[in-house]
Design a protein around this motif. Structure first.
Motif, short mmCIF file in Angstrom:
data_model
loop_
_atom_site.label_atom_id
_atom_site.label_comp_id
_atom_site.label_asym_id
_atom_site.label_seq_id
_atom_site.Cartn_x
_atom_site.Cartn_y
_atom_site.Cartn_z
N ASN A 1 0.80 -1.23 0.00
CA ASN A 1 0.00 0.00 0.00
C ASN A 1 0.83 1.28 0.00
O ASN A 1 0.37 2.31 0.45
N SER A 2 2.08 1.21 -0.47
CA SER A 2 2.90 2.42 -0.45
C SER A 2 2.77 3.20 -1.75
O SER A 2 3.42 4.22 -1.92
N GLY A 3 1.94 2.73 -2.68
CA GLY A 3 1.74 3.47 -3.91
C GLY A 3 2.59 2.98 -5.08
O GLY A 3 2.82 3.72 -6.03
N LYS A 4 3.03 1.74 -5.02
CA LYS A 4 3.87 1.20 -6.09
C LYS A 4 3.12 1.12 -7.42
O LYS A 4 3.60 1.58 -8.44
N THR A 5 1.94 0.52 -7.38
CA THR A 5 1.22 0.33 -8.63
C THR A 5 0.79 1.66 -9.23
O THR A 5 0.82 1.83 -10.45
N THR A 6 0.42 2.62 -8.38
CA THR A 6 0.07 3.94 -8.87
C THR A 6 1.25 4.54 -9.63
O THR A 6 1.11 5.09 -10.72
N GLY B 1 -5.61 0.05 -5.08
CA GLY B 1 -6.66 0.09 -4.08
C GLY B 1 -6.04 0.46 -2.76
O GLY B 1 -4.85 0.24 -2.55
N GLY C 1 -1.94 -5.40 -0.09
CA GLY C 1 -2.15 -6.68 -0.76
C GLY C 1 -2.98 -6.61 -2.03
O GLY C 1 -3.62 -7.58 -2.39
N VAL C 2 -3.00 -5.47 -2.71
CA VAL C 2 -3.74 -5.38 -3.97
C VAL C 2 -3.01 -6.14 -5.06
O VAL C 2 -3.59 -6.97 -5.77
N THR C 3 -1.73 -5.87 -5.19
CA THR C 3 -0.93 -6.55 -6.22
C THR C 3 -0.40 -7.85 -5.63
O THR C 3 0.23 -7.83 -4.58
N MET D 1 3.32 9.55 -1.97
CA MET D 1 2.40 10.21 -1.05
C MET D 1 2.99 11.51 -0.49
O MET D 1 2.66 11.91 0.62
N ASP E 1 2.39 14.41 -1.30
CA ASP E 1 1.33 15.41 -1.10
C ASP E 1 0.69 15.26 0.28
O ASP E 1 0.46 16.23 0.99
N GLN F 1 -0.23 10.30 -9.03
CA GLN F 1 -1.49 10.58 -9.71
C GLN F 1 -1.46 11.91 -10.45
O GLN F 1 -2.10 12.07 -11.48
N ASP G 1 -11.09 1.44 -2.86
CA ASP G 1 -10.19 2.58 -2.93
C ASP G 1 -10.34 3.54 -1.75
O ASP G 1 -9.53 4.43 -1.58
N ARG H 1 -8.95 7.43 2.29
CA ARG H 1 -8.69 8.42 1.26
C ARG H 1 -9.93 8.57 0.43
O ARG H 1 -10.70 7.63 0.29
N1 LIG Z 1 -2.60 11.12 -2.13
C1 LIG Z 1 -1.87 10.17 -2.74
N2 LIG Z 1 -2.38 8.94 -2.82
C2 LIG Z 1 -1.64 7.99 -3.43
C3 LIG Z 1 -0.37 8.26 -3.98
N3 LIG Z 1 0.12 7.12 -4.51
C4 LIG Z 1 -0.81 6.18 -4.30
N4 LIG Z 1 -1.88 6.69 -3.66
C5 LIG Z 1 -3.07 5.93 -3.22
O1 LIG Z 1 -2.61 4.96 -2.32
C6 LIG Z 1 -3.35 3.75 -2.43
C7 LIG Z 1 -2.43 2.58 -2.64
O2 LIG Z 1 -1.85 2.64 -3.90
P1 LIG Z 1 -1.33 1.37 -4.71
O3 LIG Z 1 -0.62 1.92 -5.89
O4 LIG Z 1 -2.40 0.38 -4.92
O5 LIG Z 1 -0.28 0.78 -3.68
P2 LIG Z 1 0.64 -0.52 -3.84
O6 LIG Z 1 1.93 -0.18 -3.20
O7 LIG Z 1 0.67 -0.98 -5.25
O8 LIG Z 1 -0.14 -1.54 -2.93
P3 LIG Z 1 -0.05 -3.14 -2.90
O9 LIG Z 1 -0.15 -3.61 -4.32
O10 LIG Z 1 -1.22 -3.51 -2.08
O11 LIG Z 1 1.23 -3.48 -2.25
C8 LIG Z 1 -4.34 3.97 -3.55
O12 LIG Z 1 -5.58 4.30 -2.98
C9 LIG Z 1 -3.75 5.15 -4.31
O13 LIG Z 1 -4.77 5.90 -4.93
C10 LIG Z 1 0.16 9.61 -3.86
O14 LIG Z 1 1.25 9.94 -4.29
N5 LIG Z 1 -0.66 10.51 -3.24
#
Ligand SMILES: Nc1nc2c(ncn2[C@@H]2O[C@H](COP(=O)(O)OP(=O)(O)OP(=O)(O)O)[C@@H](O)[C@H]2O)c(=O)[nH]1
Ligand SMILES: [Mg+2]
Lengths: 83, 707
Positions: free
Chosen positions: B21-26, B39, B43-45, B131, B133, B161, B381, B513
């Motif tokens: 959930n640290s925003g990797k996939t984003t 999401g 554990g999304v990915t 994150m 922001d 984003q 989300d 969020r």
């Molecule tokens: N405000 C903000 N939200 C973010 C940012 N990057 C990601 N998010 C949010 O953070 C949440 C997690 O993002 P993911 O990209 O799914 O995170 P992940 O690290 O791929 O998560 P896993 O696959 O579960 O390990 C989502 O709801 C995104 O919309 C950012 O830079 N700023």
């Protein structure tokens, strides 16, 4: 300020304490809790319990973690008394 | 030093790692332009995904999005996917040339733990502060330059984003040097350090483990010497005695080997943060806290969960009807057009009553699918999924599982396939298997058309308490029924052949969020497309086949349609299985529907459309709908209706429980690596479906509800 050593599971919601140690946890569980930052000297706040009493939500190092009573029983802390 | 990017762009591999959930996939999506699922819960990915990244208009490298992990000491299958690649333990993926580490700026301390481990791997490293922001909003000030100096690698703040910082990140990745030779920045206490070095050097020199990997393995061995038993060099007596001596020495000194390694990293991290970060010391007023006080309340918590579900099903029934009518009339117009263009005959029949009717029957339900995925997307989300796990954990522990299993189960409302994939986050193999086995009992979106058709035809649309329609409540009950059965079966499995110790349950609760509309709508779009694709391929094929099987052999030109159907191949097949399904209250026509939906559930709906010779659930030329046709259908010999309300309910219960999905079987086979478990699954689900439907129908008939 008075202090006493109690297990995490005996804190009331809203109370905090400083971790003193963990006893009787499986190796993997202990490893993961340590890596998540639950180690000696760390301050923990019990935020709330789930509707049916278990699991617990705790606050540490600026984030929230849930864990079960069964693990919380093995984590000992020095309770901060606010009296 | 050579720049890392002197390699051929086609083979440059950058691994994207970080905490869950640290925003990797984003970040991955922003860099590659792809749209993988994001999401707000850990554990999304759960599998590795590849994408290509261009810099200045030219292909620069391949980026690997990996599941999140808290450390290199993996405990669950999804974490292992990431750590195996980082540690170079996979054969099918070469070790990455560079690691891009996503670090959540709002949770630096814990996120940097993994970074210290990655630094130990001596791979070129770039840190993206995601994150940033949110961190700024919270008043956290991060000095990226200082952080970068301590870590020995570029640190780039990004807001994926909004595209902020992406250009700087791309530049950092392409210009970072391939051979950074920085030594581990953290330092264990003297005694620990000495023992660690001697084990590491032995692994390196004698077992020929590359140095960075040897560092990691030496720590693993010293913190848990039992791990030696699983190694290939376990028979090396020198290693065994060296390890024993080191362990004894450290234990004698009273050093807790397991925690000492972790603590020395955190000590280092705290020192770095003290110089690079300033955060306000007043506790932030958190919106998340206020929401959680209600959402996880002992009374409101469950009520809200039910209310969320009820609203979802209500909306599926009420709001979706209008677009459903549009689609119905569009197909209507299409078949009227084809009818007017073609001469009467088999070809026209095939197109109008086979292809168009079958596909229309399924496609009409698209709006409901859209609503379902929209709601699930919002839940995923916003951060609610982790709360659902929190309030449901106690219940799940009663059946021997834990809250984490609840997320794959909720996900199976959409489709069992992603649900089964999501079980990779569960560490305990037996729990994971139990969750996989019961996941298809959760009503997936493919059942929705079947439920909708039957509810629409046989359940009255009256309102309860002025707001909840009986139809919506029926739908909700079907979903709850599937969920209860899933839990009961999980309990049964965990009590018998999957018995095991109570699992460890630790899960992070992310802050809420505002769901990103773009993310949610994209999910809806992808899912709808997949649904339409099934309709255009499998359903179309089945419909045409089914039409042919109902149209041949021809009885005679002027025979009534019912006689033709009865004498057709499909009719004979239905008749053949009728003795088997008669006790469930199903006649041979329903039998045809059951046979057609063996591989894909939705096919039932198109089968009904074909059998009842109407073009879609909405009005046909003569104003009759498939609902009317099904309601009015009578057995010519007895004069009894084919469907009573009891039959419809039995049929829906059968569809809740039966395993009619080829793709699920394939995924279970892949995820469990054997045919045994899909076989067990098909076996128990079929038995359950037959048994319970029998009970309901026979019980209902005895009580006189059959009329
Ligand atoms: N405000 C903000 N939200 C973010 C940012 N990057 C990601 N998010 C949010 O953070 C949440 C997690 O993002 P993911 O990209 O799914 O995170 P992940 O690290 O791929 O998560 P896993 O696959 O579960 O390990 C989502 O709801 C995104 O919309 C950012 O830079 N700023
Ligand atoms: Mg991800």
């Amino acid at each position: 300020m008075r202090t006493e050593i109690v297990s995490l599971s005996s804190l009331a919601p809203g109370e905090s304490g400083t971790v003193q140690g963990m006893h009787g946890l499986a190796r993997n569980a202990r490893q993961r809790l340590l890596e998540m930052g639950l180690m000696q000297g760390v301050r923990i706040r019990l935020v709330r319990r789930a509707p049916m009493g278990d699991p617990l939500e705790i606050h540490l190092k600026g984030y929230r973690l849930m864990l079960r009573d069964s693990e919380a029983c093995s984590i000992f802390l020095e309770r901060e008394c606010t009296i | 030093m050579t720049p890392a990017m002197d390699l051929d762009p086609a083979t440059r591999l950058v691994a994207l790692v970080g905490n869950p959930n640290s925003g990797k996939t984003t970040l991955f999506n922003a860099l590659t332009g792809l749209h993988h699922k994001v999401g707000n819960y850990p554990g999304v990915t759960v599998e590795k995904k590849e994408g290509r990244v261009s810099v200045d208009g030219r292909l620069a490298f391949t980026l690997l999005d990996l599941p999140g992990t808290y450390s290199l000491h993996a405990q669950s299958p999804d974490e292992r996917v990431a750590t195996d690649i980082l540690l170079g333990r996979t054969t099918h993926t070469p070790p990455p040339h560079l690691v891009l580490c996503a670090v959540d700026a709002t949770n630096l301390e814990r996120n940097l733990y993994l970074v210290t481990q990655v630094v130990d791997r001596h791979l070129p490293l770039v840190v993206a502060l995601t994150m940033s922001d949110l961190a700024k909003d919270q008043g956290v000030c991060i000095d990226a330059r200082t952080l970068s100096r301590h870590l020995g690698c570029p640190v780039v703040p990004v807001v994926a984003q909004k595209g902020e910082g992406l250009e700087a990140l791309r530049q950092a990745i392409t210009s970072v040097s391939l051979t950074n030779g920085h030594r581990p920045p953290w330092c264990a206490t003297d005694a620990l350090h000495r023992e660690w070095e001697s084990v590491r050097d032995h692994l390196h020199r004698v077992s020929h483990v590359p140095l960075p990997l040897a560092s990691h393995e030496a720590i693993e061995l010293l913190s848990s010497p039992e791990a030696l038993a699983e190694r290939t060099d376990r028979h090396d007596p020198a290693l065994a005695s060296l390890l024993r001596a080191s362990v004894e020495k450290l234990d004698y000194l009273g050093i807790d080997r397991q925690s000492a390694f972790v603590e020395s990293r955190y000590t280092w991290i705290r020192a770095v943060l003290a110089s690079a970060v300033s955060s306000p010391d007043h506790a932030r007023a958190r919106l998340t806290d206020r929401i959680d006080r209600i959402v996880t309340h002992r009374v409101w918590g469950f009520l809200i969960f039910l209310l969320v579900m009820a609203t979802m099903f209500q909306s599926i029934f009420s709001w979706a009807t209008i677009p459903m009518e549009w689609i119905g009339s569009a197909f209507e117009a299409l078949s009227a057009f084809v009818t007017s263009m073609l001469p009467p005959g088999d070809l026209r029949e095939l197109i109008v009553h086979g292809a168009i009717a079958g596909v229309a029957g399924v496609v009409t339900f698209l709006p409901q699918i859209v609503f379902l995925f929209f709601f699930l997307g919002l839940l995923e989300d916003s951060g609610y999924m982790a709360r659902a796990a929190f309030i449901m954990d106690k219940l799940m522990s009663k059946v021997g599982l834990h809250g984490k299993s609840f997320i794959p189960l909720l996900g199976s409302f959409a489709c069992a396939i992603p649900g089964i994939m999501a079980t990779r986050t569960i560490d305990n193999p037996k729990d994971r298997l139990a969750t996989i086995l019961v996941a298809p009992l959760m009503s997936c979106s493919a059942r929705l058309p079947v439920y909708s058709l039957l509810i629409g035809a046989f359940i009255p649309g009256t309102l309860l308490l002025g707001v909840f329609s009986v139809q919506g409540i029926t739908l909700l009950s079907l979903y709850l029924f599937g969920m209860v059965m899933a839990l009961l079966m999980a309990w049964a499995f965990k009590k018998t052949f999957l018995r095991g110790a109570p699992p460890l349950f630790i899960m992070e609760l992310p802050a809420y969020r505002l769901p990103s509309l773009r993310t949610v709508l994209y999910q809806v779009w992808e899912r709808s497309l997949a649904f339409l694709k099934t309709a255009g391929t499998i359903i179309l094929g089945v419909s045409i086949l089914l039409w042919a099987l109902t149209a041949y052999p021809k009885v005679s030109e002027d025979a009534p349609r019912s006689a033709q159907l009865e004498q057709s191949y499909a009719g004979r097949a239905g008749k053949a299985i009728e003795p088997l399904i008669r006790p469930l209250g199903f006649d041979w026509k329903i039998g045809i529907g059951l046979i057609s939906s063996l591989l894909q559930r939705e096919a039932f709906v198109s089968a009904m459309a074909t059998i009842y010779n109407v073009r879609g659930p909405e009005s046909t030329g003569d104003g009759r709908t498939v609902y009317d046709a099904m309601r009015d259908d009578r057995d010519p010999s007895t004069g009894m209706p084919t469907f009573s309300v009891l039959t419809a309910v039995s049929l829906m219960i059968y569809y809740v429980l039966a395993m009619q999905c080829l793709s699920t079987v394939a995924v279970v086979r892949r995820e469990t690596n054997s045919w045994r478990w899909p076989a067990v699954q098909i076996g128990y689900m079929t038995a359950l479906a037959y048994g319970i439907t029998l009970l309901v129908y026979q019980g209902g008939s005895l009580l006189g509800w059959g009329g």
